[in-house]
Write an enzyme that holds these catalytic residues in place. Structure first.
Site, PDB file in Angstrom:
ATOM      1  N   TYR A  33      -1.929  -0.696  10.285  1.00 40.91           N
ATOM      2  CA  TYR A  33      -2.076  -1.100   8.884  1.00 40.91           C
ATOM      3  C   TYR A  33      -0.867  -0.659   8.070  1.00 40.91           C
ATOM      4  O   TYR A  33      -0.279  -1.454   7.318  1.00 40.91           O
ATOM      5  CB  TYR A  33      -3.349  -0.496   8.301  1.00 40.91           C
ATOM      6  CG  TYR A  33      -3.527  -0.775   6.827  1.00 40.91           C
ATOM      7  CD1 TYR A  33      -4.039  -1.998   6.396  1.00 40.91           C
ATOM      8  CD2 TYR A  33      -3.193   0.177   5.861  1.00 40.91           C
ATOM      9  CE1 TYR A  33      -4.204  -2.265   5.041  1.00 40.91           C
ATOM     10  CE2 TYR A  33      -3.347  -0.087   4.509  1.00 40.91           C
ATOM     11  CZ  TYR A  33      -3.855  -1.300   4.104  1.00 40.91           C
ATOM     12  OH  TYR A  33      -4.003  -1.559   2.769  1.00 40.91           O
ATOM     13  N   SER A  89       0.857  -1.187   0.000  1.00 41.61           N
ATOM     14  CA  SER A  89       0.000   0.000   0.000  1.00 41.61           C
ATOM     15  C   SER A  89       0.893   1.237   0.000  1.00 41.61           C
ATOM     16  O   SER A  89       2.008   1.209   0.556  1.00 41.61           O
ATOM     17  CB  SER A  89      -0.889   0.013   1.246  1.00 41.61           C
ATOM     18  OG  SER A  89      -1.499   1.279   1.423  1.00 41.61           O
TER      19      SER A  89
END
Length: 253
Positions: free
Chosen positions: A159, A145
């Site tokens: 995350y 990501s």
């Protein structure tokens, strides 16, 4: 000829929803055989039926898989490999997006995210490479990501850290296999609308699922070491995130 065109049999984890489901549609349209794994078998069955109806020439194999059940990861990957006659590409996509600010009483949510996103990715990478190494061939793809570029605030802290770990894992494996016939790609998606973020309304530069997954598939086919997807604006943003003051970067969270 693009080496990506030779990858006939593709395994995608986390394929029942979101980016995994979208990538399955893109690769099916390219005529690839698919091995699709996720926890929700009923959604995999629906996707399989949809893909075979639209592309009857391909093979679609499905298995229920929780990537936190590590023994099952190795077993399912071997079963897929045998059923399709050899996997050519494995896309490590399964992951969680939940999390809470540290110290607010939600360690269980942060631990689940870290366990699934990193240890799950590690198990999948190990299982894929146990198949690829004896053949000296294959393409391992890890979905990270753009949040992995820097530490992120609030609900994204764990995350982002887990996706940074995935990025480092991909780079290390790529260095280890640099002189082999095995290719390793780490893909850093920007903001792509999916079930993981469907409740978040104000997201900068977000694209719809179909557009994002089309860009993901196109990037994966090129088999780069690293790719930021969609290329614009996320390639310059990713580089900017590495050098901007943390106070500025935190606004992306």
């Amino acid at each position: 000829m693009d080496r990506g065109t030779t990858r006939r049999n593709i395994l995608i984890t986390g394929a029942s929803s979101g980016l995994g489901r979208g990538m399955a549609r893109e690769f099916a349209a390219r005529g690839r055989n698919l091995a699709l794994a996720a926890r929700r078998t009923e959604r995999l069955e629906e996707l399989r039926d949809e893909l075979l109806a639209a592309h009857p020439q391909i093979t679609v194999a499905i298995r229920s898989l929780d990537v936190n059940a590590h023994d099952d990861v190795f077993r399912v990957f071997r079963e897929f490999d045998e059923e399709l006659g050899g996997l050519d590409r494995v896309i490590v996509n399964a992951g969680l997006g939940k999390g809470q600010p540290l110290g607010t009483g939600y360690f269980h949510a942060n631990a689940a995210t870290a366990r699934t996103n990193f240890l799950g990715a590690l198990a999948q990478s190990e299982a894929a490479l146990e198949l690829f190494r004896p053949r000296d061939a294959g393409h391992l793809v890890l979905i990270s990501s753009v949040s992995a570029m820097r530490g992120m605030p609030r609900n994204l802290t764990t995350y982002a850290a887990s996706k940074a770990a995935v990025g480092a894992l991909g780079e290390g494996v790529r260095a280890d296999l640099a002189k082999t016939g095995i290719d390793v790609s780490t893909v850093f998606p920007g903001f792509i609308r999916s079930e993981i973020n469907e409740k978040v309304k104000k997201v900068p530069f977000i694209v719809d699922t179909e557009t994002g997954c089309r860009a993901l598939a196109a990037a994966i086919e090129k088999e780069p070491g690293k790719a930021y997807v969609p290329t614009w604006p996320w390639t310059p943003i990713a580089y900017a995130m590495k050098v901007l003051p943390l106070s500025v970067v935190a606004r992306f969270g």
